[in-house]
Enzyme design. Sequence first.
Site, PDB file in Angstrom:
ATOM      1  N   CYS A  83       0.850  -1.189   0.000  1.00 52.69           N
ATOM      2  CA  CYS A  83       0.000   0.000   0.000  1.00 52.69           C
ATOM      3  C   CYS A  83       0.888   1.243   0.000  1.00 52.69           C
ATOM      4  O   CYS A  83       1.783   1.348   0.848  1.00 52.69           O
ATOM      5  CB  CYS A  83      -0.907  -0.007   1.223  1.00 52.69           C
ATOM      6  SG  CYS A  83      -1.877   1.507   1.404  1.00 52.69           S
ATOM      7  N   ASP A  91       0.186  -5.959   0.360  1.00 49.63           N
ATOM      8  CA  ASP A  91      -1.047  -6.331  -0.320  1.00 49.63           C
ATOM      9  C   ASP A  91      -0.799  -7.667  -1.014  1.00 49.63           C
ATOM     10  O   ASP A  91       0.229  -7.843  -1.670  1.00 49.63           O
ATOM     11  CB  ASP A  91      -1.439  -5.283  -1.365  1.00 49.63           C
ATOM     12  CG  ASP A  91      -1.914  -3.987  -0.742  1.00 49.63           C
ATOM     13  OD1 ASP A  91      -2.523  -4.042   0.343  1.00 49.63           O
ATOM     14  OD2 ASP A  91      -1.681  -2.925  -1.331  1.00 49.63           O
TER      15      ASP A  91
END
Length: 134
Positions: free
Chosen positions: A49, A56
Site C-alpha cells: 500500500c 497487499d
Amino acid sequence: MKSYDHTVRYKVDKPDIVTPDVLDPIDYHYQGKRDIVITISQPEFTSVCPMTGLPDFGTINIRYTPDHWIVELKSLKYYLLQFRNVGMFYEHVSNRILDDLVQVLKPKMMEVTGQFTSRGGLTATVCARYEATS
C-alpha cells in the site's frame, strides 16, 4: 492525503522501478490460422500500500488473445516479481500490468484482473481491459 511515512520501517519502492524490459515475447506460430484465449494466473502476487507500506496480497489473472506474440512465462514471473515492494493502489497495479503487456505483446485482446485479499474486511477486484482497433 495523510502521510504514514513515519510509521513505515522498510523501504517502499516507487512504481518507476518496474520495467517491461524483462518480458520476453515469443512468436505465435498459429497467427492467422485461429484465435486462442490464453489465461495465466499468478496466485502469489504482492505489492504494498503506498499510504501505509503494508503488504497487499492477491491473484493476478491475465487473459488474452495473441496476434503475433505470446509471453514467455518465466519472464512474466520475473516481471510480476518487480512489484514485490512497490507502493501502488490496486487500481493502478492492474492498469500498469495491462499497459506493459500490451506494449510488448500487442495482443488482439487482453484483460488483467487483480483479485486482492481482504484488508480491514474489504476485498477488491480490479479488471482492466484492452481491445485492439483494426
